[in-house]
Structure formats: C-alpha cells, structure tokens
Design a protein around this motif. Structure first.
Motif, PDB file in Angstrom:
ATOM      1  N   VAL A  66      87.551  62.393  66.388  1.00  0.00           N
ATOM      2  CA  VAL A  66      88.765  63.186  66.591  1.00  0.00           C
ATOM      3  C   VAL A  66      89.989  62.443  66.075  1.00  0.00           C
ATOM      4  N   VAL A  67      90.775  63.130  65.262  1.00  0.00           N
ATOM      5  CA  VAL A  67      92.064  62.620  64.806  1.00  0.00           C
ATOM      6  C   VAL A  67      93.156  63.336  65.582  1.00  0.00           C
ATOM      7  N   THR A  68      94.065  62.572  66.184  1.00  0.00           N
ATOM      8  CA  THR A  68      95.168  63.150  66.938  1.00  0.00           C
ATOM      9  C   THR A  68      96.325  63.449  65.998  1.00  0.00           C
ATOM     10  N   MET A  69      96.835  64.664  66.050  1.00  0.00           N
ATOM     11  CA  MET A  69      98.015  65.047  65.297  1.00  0.00           C
ATOM     12  C   MET A  69      99.108  65.403  66.284  1.00  0.00           C
ATOM     13  N   SER A  70     100.328  64.943  66.032  1.00  0.00           N
ATOM     14  CA  SER A  70     101.417  65.201  66.950  1.00  0.00           C
ATOM     15  C   SER A  70     102.744  65.035  66.235  1.00  0.00           C
ATOM     16  N   TYR A  71     103.775  65.691  66.783  1.00  0.00           N
ATOM     17  CA  TYR A  71     105.119  65.490  66.253  1.00  0.00           C
ATOM     18  C   TYR A  71     105.776  64.257  66.882  1.00  0.00           C
ATOM     19  N   THR A  72     105.094  63.631  67.852  1.00  0.00           N
ATOM     20  CA  THR A  72     105.645  62.480  68.560  1.00  0.00           C
ATOM     21  C   THR A  72     104.574  61.433  68.806  1.00  0.00           C
ATOM     22  N   GLY A  73     105.010  60.177  68.926  1.00  0.00           N
ATOM     23  CA  GLY A  73     104.086  59.114  69.282  1.00  0.00           C
ATOM     24  C   GLY A  73     103.966  58.924  70.779  1.00  0.00           C
ATOM     25  N   MET A  74     104.786  59.618  71.552  1.00  0.00           N
ATOM     26  CA  MET A  74     104.789  59.441  73.005  1.00  0.00           C
ATOM     27  C   MET A  74     103.467  59.901  73.624  1.00  0.00           C
ATOM     28  N   GLY A  75     102.818  58.965  74.314  1.00  0.00           N
ATOM     29  CA  GLY A  75     101.569  59.275  74.994  1.00  0.00           C
ATOM     30  C   GLY A  75     100.339  59.119  74.130  1.00  0.00           C
ATOM     31  N   HIS A  76     100.480  58.534  72.918  1.00  0.00           N
ATOM     32  CA  HIS A  76      99.331  58.441  72.012  1.00  0.00           C
ATOM     33  C   HIS A  76      99.107  57.017  71.503  1.00  0.00           C
ATOM     34  N   ARG A  77      99.342  56.047  72.352  1.00  0.00           N
ATOM     35  CA  ARG A  77      99.212  54.648  71.937  1.00  0.00           C
ATOM     36  C   ARG A  77      97.775  54.309  71.548  1.00  0.00           C
ATOM     37  N   ARG A  78      96.802  54.823  72.291  1.00  0.00           N
ATOM     38  CA  ARG A  78      95.406  54.481  71.982  1.00  0.00           C
ATOM     39  C   ARG A  78      94.992  55.049  70.618  1.00  0.00           C
ATOM     40  N   ALA A  79      95.399  56.270  70.348  1.00  0.00           N
ATOM     41  CA  ALA A  79      95.061  56.872  69.053  1.00  0.00           C
ATOM     42  C   ALA A  79      95.743  56.123  67.923  1.00  0.00           C
ATOM     43  N   GLU A  80      96.975  55.694  68.147  1.00  0.00           N
ATOM     44  CA  GLU A  80      97.683  54.924  67.129  1.00  0.00           C
ATOM     45  C   GLU A  80      96.978  53.594  66.870  1.00  0.00           C
ATOM     46  N   ALA A  81      96.592  52.909  67.965  1.00  0.00           N
ATOM     47  CA  ALA A  81      95.930  51.609  67.822  1.00  0.00           C
ATOM     48  C   ALA A  81      94.599  51.731  67.089  1.00  0.00           C
ATOM     49  N   ALA A  82      93.936  52.876  67.264  1.00  0.00           N
ATOM     50  CA  ALA A  82      92.642  53.088  66.624  1.00  0.00           C
ATOM     51  C   ALA A  82      92.776  53.617  65.198  1.00  0.00           C
ATOM     52  N   GLY A  83      94.030  53.828  64.754  1.00  0.00           N
ATOM     53  CA  GLY A  83      94.244  54.353  63.406  1.00  0.00           C
ATOM     54  C   GLY A  83      93.910  55.810  63.272  1.00  0.00           C
ATOM     55  N   ARG A  84      93.960  56.551  64.389  1.00  0.00           N
ATOM     56  CA  ARG A  84      93.589  57.970  64.374  1.00  0.00           C
ATOM     57  C   ARG A  84      94.751  58.868  64.814  1.00  0.00           C
ATOM     58  N   LEU A  85      95.977  58.430  64.536  1.00  0.00           N
ATOM     59  CA  LEU A  85      97.148  59.238  64.858  1.00  0.00           C
ATOM     60  C   LEU A  85      97.828  59.687  63.572  1.00  0.00           C
ATOM     61  N   GLU A  86      97.932  60.997  63.386  1.00  0.00           N
ATOM     62  CA  GLU A  86      98.685  61.576  62.286  1.00  0.00           C
ATOM     63  C   GLU A  86      99.993  62.117  62.840  1.00  0.00           C
ATOM     64  N   VAL A  87     101.123  61.608  62.349  1.00  0.00           N
ATOM     65  CA  VAL A  87     102.436  62.031  62.842  1.00  0.00           C
ATOM     66  C   VAL A  87     103.000  63.115  61.933  1.00  0.00           C
ATOM     67  N   LEU A  88     103.473  64.176  62.540  1.00  0.00           N
ATOM     68  CA  LEU A  88     104.175  65.238  61.823  1.00  0.00           C
ATOM     69  C   LEU A  88     105.671  65.037  62.066  1.00  0.00           C
ATOM     70  N   PRO A  89     106.387  64.411  61.128  1.00  0.00           N
ATOM     71  CA  PRO A  89     107.804  64.115  61.355  1.00  0.00           C
ATOM     72  C   PRO A  89     108.678  65.329  61.046  1.00  0.00           C
ATOM     73  N   ALA A  90     108.575  66.335  61.890  1.00  0.00           N
ATOM     74  CA  ALA A  90     109.272  67.598  61.652  1.00  0.00           C
ATOM     75  C   ALA A  90     110.248  67.881  62.773  1.00  0.00           C
ATOM     76  N   HIS A  91     111.320  68.591  62.416  1.00  0.00           N
ATOM     77  CA  HIS A  91     112.201  69.080  63.461  1.00  0.00           C
ATOM     78  C   HIS A  91     111.396  70.008  64.373  1.00  0.00           C
ATOM     79  N   TYR A  92     111.663  69.915  65.654  1.00  0.00           N
ATOM     80  CA  TYR A  92     110.921  70.702  66.631  1.00  0.00           C
ATOM     81  C   TYR A  92     110.983  72.186  66.291  1.00  0.00           C
ATOM     82  N   SER A  93     112.146  72.628  65.811  1.00  0.00           N
ATOM     83  CA  SER A  93     112.335  74.041  65.481  1.00  0.00           C
ATOM     84  C   SER A  93     111.437  74.478  64.332  1.00  0.00           C
TER      85      SER A  93
END
Length: 423
Positions: A66-93
């Motif tokens: 599983v790859v985690t996708m999110s607009y924020t890094g908050m609450g996803h430290r484990r996925a980030e450490a495992a190299g499985r966090l994809e960040v969507l740097p988009a305005h919330y709107s």
C-alpha cells in the motif's frame, strides 16, 4: 452485514486508488477489512488525508503493498519513513475540483455514514470536504453505517443508488484530543483577540495557537463560524453564546464547516443540531462565498515566515509535516471580505531556532503577494500594503529578541531590499 463479512476483493482491484474520510471520519471497520485483505487484492494507493492513529492497530497504510497518498504529512510518519508516502501539494480547494475533472481518479470510496435522518436517508459522517466529490465520482462506493457517528442533517446525502455495498457498525469515531496551549500560545491569542470585533466571522485552522485564540474570544458577541474544520474549541465558543451566526451575511444562524474533528464533546455538540452544517470544499472554500462573509477573520498557523512576507506551511527540517492546505484560500477570502483579517499566527521560535527567517527552509506556500497579518508572542506585524523594506522592519519587531541581531545582519535574498525605501 458486518464489515468483517465483506469480501473487498469483489470491489477493489490491484492498482486502484482508494479514498476514505480523513481524521475522525475514517470508516475504521472498512479500513480494517482492507488491511486484512490487502495481500489478496494486490498493490493499491490509499488517499488518507489527515491521519489519526487507529486504536485497533490494524492500519492498512502499514501494508507493504500500500502506498499512502495525502495532501498532508500529518499523521503519516510511518509511511514517510518507509518511503511509501506520496504527497499531493495542492490547495485544499483544488482537491474536490481534481476529482470532478477526473485528474484525480478515485476508484473506490469508503465512507462512514450516519444513522438515517428523519427523511430516511443517511448522511456523510463528520467530513463532507472532498468526500462529497468522491461519493459522486468513484467507480465503487462502500458505506459503513456507524450508529454512534453524529448526525448533521444539513450534510451531503449518501444516495442509495451510488452504494455498491452497505455494512453496519457501532463504535465511537476516532477522536483527536484538543491541543494544550502554553504561555506563548496564550500571549499570541491575546494579540489576536484584540483584533477581533463583535460580529466577525471566524475561520480557524489546526494547531495550538488557533485553538488558544478561540478560548480568548468568549467575551465577544454575534460571532459567526465558516471554517474548514470545527473542533472542541469552536464548539465550546458556540456553547458560551458568543456565536449566533446572525451577522455573517449568509447561512443565517448556522455554523458551516467541512470537517468535524476533535473529542466526543464536539461530536455531541453537532449531533442532530440544526445550527451546524457540513458542506463540501466547493462551498467552504469558494472564493465568492468567502468574500461575501462579513468581517471574515482567518486564523492559521505556519512553520516559518521570511522577512519579505513569504510563508512556509509545509516542510520543517526536511520533512513534509504540514500541507499547502486551505490557508491561502482563506487568506484571500479574508482579504476580499469587508473588514476581513488574514492572520498567520506562530510562536517566534521552535527548538531554539527563529521562525521568522531570512530565507525559508521549505517551499513558499503563501507568496509575498498575499502577505498577511503575522502574529507572534511579541506582537502584530500587519504586512498588508507595505513595501519590502517596511515588511522587514515589522517582522523584525515580532521576531524573538535573541535572534533579531542575526536577522538584521543577514544577507537579503535577491529581490528583497535591505535598505529602507523612500516614502
């Protein structure tokens, strides 16, 4: 049918993007089943939004496939450490718009739904935000009806014809205890409270400082709420009688939010309460809606502000811990609102390092063309209408005194003037 009886392999395919309600809105019965069956399904991406630890310990986001996708890094430290966090740097709107335009294709939407309303239909529980768009566009929608989820009647309906499978649960939704503020946050909140007039409409972001500000407004009258998130602090402010929503220019008598996030106290406050509405991003963050609100005061936090007025809300010490989020949406809305105040509030230091800086250590989330009112424990720097040199002076005045000399002698970045401009 109980969640554990559901065979998700009939609905979720390898390579799918699975989206669920963020924070307290996560349907934990369905995500637990997804965790159990992830190996059978194969690799998937999961758009999780703002993360909260699951007390069951059965997090699908920990699965290797599983790859985690999110607009924020908050609450996803484990996925980030495992190299499985994809960040969507988009305005919330922009998130819901991307779903509508099929630029962000949601294959499967897992939604937490409320008990049936008086009209016999279920509503989205706790989060309308971008989930309303996912509910409309996903190839497959699976709904978990949670009898303990608070019912906001003025919320998006979970249309039966859109739901491929229903499961039934009864559990207290995930909670996010309010942050405890200290002396610094209380000093910042006192500065901001002096700016907020009776009759203002409030938008409050996440974090210790915004929550402390709300606590300092209990003596105001005729306030309104139009916010991306409502938590314990705003719910308590409603209970004091300071909020009436009588003067905000629209949604008379109703506090509007896209996400309810906090403890059981805020869940109880909004449950079956007609003075609260849960609306999607297309409404809560709409620029024309925001501009129409009376005296819109937007209060958001940041990681750092540079001496030209640029703001980083995303990266600290090389880690993606924040978000582009809705701060710029709301700042621009407040700037268009008659009597509005676009505020960025932050302690002047973190870990002994100044948060008023010469050069940002991360991306520019808010450009200097949208320079806001910056508030620290040392005072207020209203950057609106100021030249670069005068912004520098104002920001040095609210920086921590221990760092001012170093900032004064720092080399301005190209395009930032180091000498006072003539009037």
């Amino acid at each position: 049918m109980r969640p554990e009886q559901l065979d998700l392999t009939s609905f979720v395919r390898a390579g799918d993007l699975v989206m669920w309600g963020q924070a307290c809105a996560r349907p934990i019965g369905l995500t637990a089943v997804l965790a159990d069956q992830a190996a059978q399904i194969g690799p998937v991406r999961c758009f999780a939004g703002l993360g909260i630890d699951d007390p069951t310990g059965r997090s699908v986001l920990d699965a290797p496939a599983v790859v985690t996708m999110s607009y924020t890094g908050m609450g996803h430290r484990r996925a980030e450490a495992a190299g499985r966090l994809e960040v969507l740097p988009a305005h919330y709107s922009a998130i819901a718009a991307a779903i509508d335009d099929r630029r962000l294709v949601v294959d499967v939407a897992l939604v937490q739904a409320t008990r049936a309303a008086p009209d016999g239909l279920h509503r989205l529980a706790l989060a309308a935000d971008y989930m309303e768009a996912a509910l409309r566009h996903a190839r497959v929608v699976i709904a978990e009806v949670n009898e303990q989820a608070p019912l906001v009647v003025d919320a998006p309906v979970v249309r039966p014809e859109r739901v491929a499978a229903w499961v039934e649960s009864s559990y207290e939704p995930l909670t996010s205890p309010p942050s405890e503020s200290g002396a610094v946050e209380r000093m910042i909140s006192a500065h901001i409270a002096d700016l907020v007039q009776d009759g203002s409409t409030l938008q409050v972001g996440l974090g210790k400082v915004p929550e402390a500000v709300v606590a300092a407004l209990v003596d105001r009258r005729e306030l309104g709420i139009h916010s991306g998130t409502v938590g314990d602090a705003l719910a308590r402010l409603v209970e004091t009688g300071a909020v009436t929503n009588a003067k905000k220019g629209r949604d008379h008598g109703v506090s509007v939010t896209g996400l309810v996030m906090g403890s059981r106290a805020v869940f109880d406050a909004v449950d079956d309460n007609p003075s609260f509405a849960l609306r999607p991003i297309g409404y809560t963050h709409d620029p024309d809606v925001l501009a129409s609100l009376r005296q819109l005061v937007t209060i958001n936090s940041a990681i750092e502000v540079d001496l030209s007025g640029q703001v980083n809300c995303e990266v600290a010490a090389g880690r993606y811990v924040g978000a582009v989020g809705g701060a710029l949406d709301f700042l621009r809305g407040a700037s268009r609102s008659r009597g509005g105040l676009p505020i960025i509030a932050l302690p002047s230091t973190a870990g002994g390092r100044s948060r008023i800086v010469n050069t940002l250590s991360g991306p520019v989330t808010i450009p200097r063309g949208d320079a806001p009112i910056v508030v620290t424990e040392h005072g207020v720097a209203d950057l609106r209408g100021l030249s670069l040199a005068r912004r520098r002076e104002c920001l040095l005045a609210v920086a921590d005194p221990a760092h001012v000399t170093a900032l004064e002698h720092s080399q301005p970045v190209p395009g930032n003037l180091s000498t006072r401009e003539s009037p």
